[in-house]
Enzyme design. Structure first.
Site, PDB file in Angstrom:
ATOM      1  N   GLY A  88       0.791  -1.221   0.000  1.00  0.00           N
ATOM      2  CA  GLY A  88       0.000   0.000   0.000  1.00  0.00           C
ATOM      3  C   GLY A  88       0.827   1.276   0.000  1.00  0.00           C
ATOM      4  O   GLY A  88       0.427   2.270   0.613  1.00  0.00           O
ATOM      5  N   SER A  89       1.955   1.297  -0.731  1.00  0.00           N
ATOM      6  CA  SER A  89       2.747   2.539  -0.726  1.00  0.00           C
ATOM      7  C   SER A  89       2.015   3.670  -1.445  1.00  0.00           C
ATOM      8  O   SER A  89       2.141   4.837  -1.062  1.00  0.00           O
ATOM      9  CB  SER A  89       4.138   2.309  -1.318  1.00  0.00           C
ATOM     10  OG  SER A  89       4.073   2.038  -2.698  1.00  0.00           O
ATOM     11  N   ASN A  90       1.231   3.343  -2.473  1.00  0.00           N
ATOM     12  CA  ASN A  90       0.430   4.397  -3.121  1.00  0.00           C
ATOM     13  C   ASN A  90      -0.641   4.931  -2.168  1.00  0.00           C
ATOM     14  O   ASN A  90      -0.902   6.133  -2.108  1.00  0.00           O
ATOM     15  CB  ASN A  90      -0.227   3.849  -4.391  1.00  0.00           C
ATOM     16  CG  ASN A  90       0.736   3.823  -5.556  1.00  0.00           C
ATOM     17  OD1 ASN A  90       1.070   4.850  -6.125  1.00  0.00           O
ATOM     18  ND2 ASN A  90       1.204   2.626  -5.901  1.00  0.00           N
ATOM     19  N   LYS A 167      -7.536  -8.132  -7.318  1.00  0.00           N
ATOM     20  CA  LYS A 167      -8.743  -8.872  -7.719  1.00  0.00           C
ATOM     21  C   LYS A 167      -9.536  -8.065  -8.743  1.00  0.00           C
ATOM     22  O   LYS A 167      -9.501  -6.834  -8.738  1.00  0.00           O
ATOM     23  CB  LYS A 167      -9.630  -9.137  -6.491  1.00  0.00           C
ATOM     24  CG  LYS A 167      -8.915  -9.823  -5.363  1.00  0.00           C
ATOM     25  CD  LYS A 167      -8.674 -11.275  -5.680  1.00  0.00           C
ATOM     26  CE  LYS A 167      -7.992 -11.983  -4.517  1.00  0.00           C
ATOM     27  NZ  LYS A 167      -7.642 -13.354  -4.806  1.00  0.00           N
ATOM     28  N   LEU A 168     -10.266  -8.819  -9.574  1.00  0.00           N
ATOM     29  CA  LEU A 168     -11.116  -8.141 -10.565  1.00  0.00           C
ATOM     30  C   LEU A 168     -12.279  -7.450  -9.846  1.00  0.00           C
ATOM     31  O   LEU A 168     -12.830  -7.990  -8.890  1.00  0.00           O
ATOM     32  CB  LEU A 168     -11.661  -9.189 -11.546  1.00  0.00           C
ATOM     33  CG  LEU A 168     -12.278  -8.653 -12.838  1.00  0.00           C
ATOM     34  CD1 LEU A 168     -11.245  -7.899 -13.667  1.00  0.00           C
ATOM     35  CD2 LEU A 168     -12.870  -9.807 -13.665  1.00  0.00           C
ATOM     36  N   ASN A 183      -7.680   3.084 -11.366  1.00  0.00           N
ATOM     37  CA  ASN A 183      -6.643   2.111 -11.033  1.00  0.00           C
ATOM     38  C   ASN A 183      -5.297   2.670 -11.474  1.00  0.00           C
ATOM     39  O   ASN A 183      -5.231   3.475 -12.402  1.00  0.00           O
ATOM     40  CB  ASN A 183      -6.903   0.790 -11.771  1.00  0.00           C
ATOM     41  CG  ASN A 183      -5.852  -0.252 -11.452  1.00  0.00           C
ATOM     42  OD1 ASN A 183      -5.467  -0.425 -10.285  1.00  0.00           O
ATOM     43  ND2 ASN A 183      -5.366  -0.956 -12.463  1.00  0.00           N
ATOM     44  N   HIS A 185      -1.582   1.353 -12.884  1.00  0.00           N
ATOM     45  CA  HIS A 185      -0.898   0.187 -13.444  1.00  0.00           C
ATOM     46  C   HIS A 185       0.546   0.604 -13.734  1.00  0.00           C
ATOM     47  O   HIS A 185       0.792   1.709 -14.219  1.00  0.00           O
ATOM     48  CB  HIS A 185      -1.603  -0.250 -14.739  1.00  0.00           C
ATOM     49  CG  HIS A 185      -0.977  -1.460 -15.358  1.00  0.00           C
ATOM     50  ND1 HIS A 185      -1.216  -2.729 -14.892  1.00  0.00           N
ATOM     51  CD2 HIS A 185      -0.094  -1.587 -16.385  1.00  0.00           C
ATOM     52  CE1 HIS A 185      -0.512  -3.593 -15.608  1.00  0.00           C
ATOM     53  NE2 HIS A 185       0.169  -2.930 -16.521  1.00  0.00           N
ATOM     54  N   ASP A 226      -7.276  -3.671 -16.884  1.00  0.00           N
ATOM     55  CA  ASP A 226      -6.415  -2.658 -17.527  1.00  0.00           C
ATOM     56  C   ASP A 226      -6.918  -2.131 -18.872  1.00  0.00           C
ATOM     57  O   ASP A 226      -6.110  -1.638 -19.671  1.00  0.00           O
ATOM     58  CB  ASP A 226      -4.991  -3.227 -17.730  1.00  0.00           C
ATOM     59  CG  ASP A 226      -4.376  -3.716 -16.430  1.00  0.00           C
ATOM     60  OD1 ASP A 226      -4.673  -3.122 -15.383  1.00  0.00           O
ATOM     61  OD2 ASP A 226      -3.610  -4.693 -16.476  1.00  0.00           O
ATOM     62  N   GLU A 255       4.683   6.647  -9.619  1.00  0.00           N
ATOM     63  CA  GLU A 255       3.291   6.327  -9.271  1.00  0.00           C
ATOM     64  C   GLU A 255       2.811   7.206  -8.118  1.00  0.00           C
ATOM     65  O   GLU A 255       1.693   7.726  -8.135  1.00  0.00           O
ATOM     66  CB  GLU A 255       3.172   4.857  -8.854  1.00  0.00           C
ATOM     67  CG  GLU A 255       3.323   3.885  -9.991  1.00  0.00           C
ATOM     68  CD  GLU A 255       3.027   2.449  -9.552  1.00  0.00           C
ATOM     69  OE1 GLU A 255       2.201   2.241  -8.653  1.00  0.00           O
ATOM     70  OE2 GLU A 255       3.651   1.534 -10.121  1.00  0.00           O
TER      71      GLU A 255
HETATM   72  C1  GRF Z   1       1.962  -0.684  -8.011  1.00  0.00           C
HETATM   73  O1  GRF Z   1       3.072  -0.923  -8.799  1.00  0.00           O
HETATM   74  C2  GRF Z   1       0.751  -0.482  -8.866  1.00  0.00           C
HETATM   75  O2  GRF Z   1       1.042   0.068 -10.109  1.00  0.00           O
HETATM   76  C3  GRF Z   1       0.227  -1.863  -9.044  1.00  0.00           C
HETATM   77  O3  GRF Z   1       0.484  -2.508  -7.826  1.00  0.00           O
HETATM   78  C4  GRF Z   1       1.570  -1.880  -7.165  1.00  0.00           C
HETATM   79  C5  GRF Z   1       1.088  -1.486  -5.824  1.00  0.00           C
HETATM   80  O4  GRF Z   1       2.102  -1.024  -5.021  1.00  0.00           O
HETATM   81  N1  GRF Z   1      -1.136  -1.864  -9.441  1.00  0.00           N
HETATM   82  P1  GRF Z   1       1.774  -0.462  -3.577  1.00  0.00           P
HETATM   83  O5  GRF Z   1       0.998  -1.560  -2.832  1.00  0.00           O
HETATM   84  O6  GRF Z   1       0.973   0.781  -3.707  1.00  0.00           O
HETATM   85  O7  GRF Z   1       3.117  -0.238  -2.952  1.00  0.00           O
END
Ligand code: GRF
Length: 291
Positions: A88-90, A167-168, A183, A185, A226, A255
């Site tokens: 969950g770094s994003n 998951k879808l 999302n 990617h 995607d 990201e």
């Molecule tokens: C990221 O690379 C994102 O593009 C992909 O899954 C990864 C999630 O990374 N969908 P994080 O859990 O946010 O660190």
């Protein structure tokens, strides 16, 4: 990416809860507000612009006052649900940006595919409620798609941000949140996307292909992996010596920047839908510019 100046018009009266739309060439609603711009690349706007020129003069000034300024007072803070499957770094980057005041919204719930993933632990630490989805086969944990929608409604969620959720997304959720689920990617879609392209597999495939550039894509979510409409991308060079791990690290860094920027855009209702269904981002500094 360069911001592009284009010919558009808005129906400000038609701002809906979650979606702003560009005008259609026919069937004008009653109070069109026009923004007069130039667009060598988007000539399809030309024909209906000509048709409408006689309507524009009285409305241009009002539209140029800045829909942003007027709306910001009215729209209030948005309520976000973030979906994760891993570290969950994003999610953390978005959470921190909210604390810094960079995003006009709050994360009201975290949805995790596993109750013990890093993202879920972080959410609990921060006092953010955690929901598990999908339901486990033995029924011991997790919500059904129907109950997930009910739960998100209960939290009055405006937008859903998938951040490493593997998951879808069920059709029921997509129908419940049209044009409201994003999302991220880790490749430049439509390349290196689709079922099976996740995590390090994406970066390995990029390096093996010999592609010289990669980078994250943020897209709206449809019922397939995607394939939803692309909203934003950032480019990262792929160096001849890059390993998949090194490329992944560079892309992940981008990201965090782009997802925060897009979350801010979303919460300020600065996404406009071009008539062919492509979402555009209206610049905050210059509301006549789109990217
Ligand atoms: C990221 O690379 C994102 O593009 C992909 O899954 C990864 C999630 O990374 N969908 P994080 O859990 O946010 O660190």
């Amino acid at each position: 990416m360069e911001a592009q100046t284009i010919n558009l018009h808005f129906f400000t009266a038609q701002y809906t809860k979650n979606a702003n739309f560009l005008a259609k060439p026919t069937g004008f609603p009653q109070s069109p507000n026009w923004v007069s711009l130039k667009s060598p690349n988007l000539s399809f706007f030309g024909s209906f612009l000509k048709k409408s020129l006689s309507l524009t003069s009285s409305c241009v000034v009002k539209a140029k006052m800045g829909i942003d300024d007027e709306l910001r007072q009215e729209i209030g803070r948005k309520k976000l649900a973030v979906f994760v499957s891993g570290g969950g770094s994003n999610f953390r980057a978005i959470y921190e940006a909210i604390l810094d005041g960079r995003i006009n919204g709050d994360i009201v719930v975290l949805v995790a595919s596993k109750t013990d993933c890093g993202g879920a632990s972080y959410a609990r630490d921060k006092g953010i409620p955690v929901i598990v989805f999908p339901e486990k086969k033995d029924g011991s944990e997790g919500l059904s798609p129907h109950n997930l929608v009910i739960a998100l409604r209960k939290y009055e969620v405006d937008y859903i941000l998938l951040a490493g959720y593997l998951k879808l997304i069920p059709a029921e959720l997509i129908r419940a949140y049209p044009r409201s689920i994003l999302n991220i990617h880790p490749s430049l879609l439509p390349a290196f996307g689709g079922k099976g392209y996740y995590g390090m597999k994406v970066h390995r495939a990029v390096i093996t292909s010999g592609a010289r550039y990669s980078g994250p894509t943020i897209h709206f979510v449809d019922e397939h992996y995607d394939t939803g409409r692309i909203l934003a991308q950032r480019v990262v060079p792929v160096l001849p010596t890059d390993t998949a791990d090194e490329l992944a690290a560079k892309v992940l860094q981008e990201e965090h920047h782009v997802y925060v920027e897009v979350a801010a855009v979303l919460c300020e209702e600065r996404i406009i839908w071009r008539e062919d269904g492509v979402p555009l981002i209206r610049s905050k500094e210059n509301p006549d510019n789109y990217s």
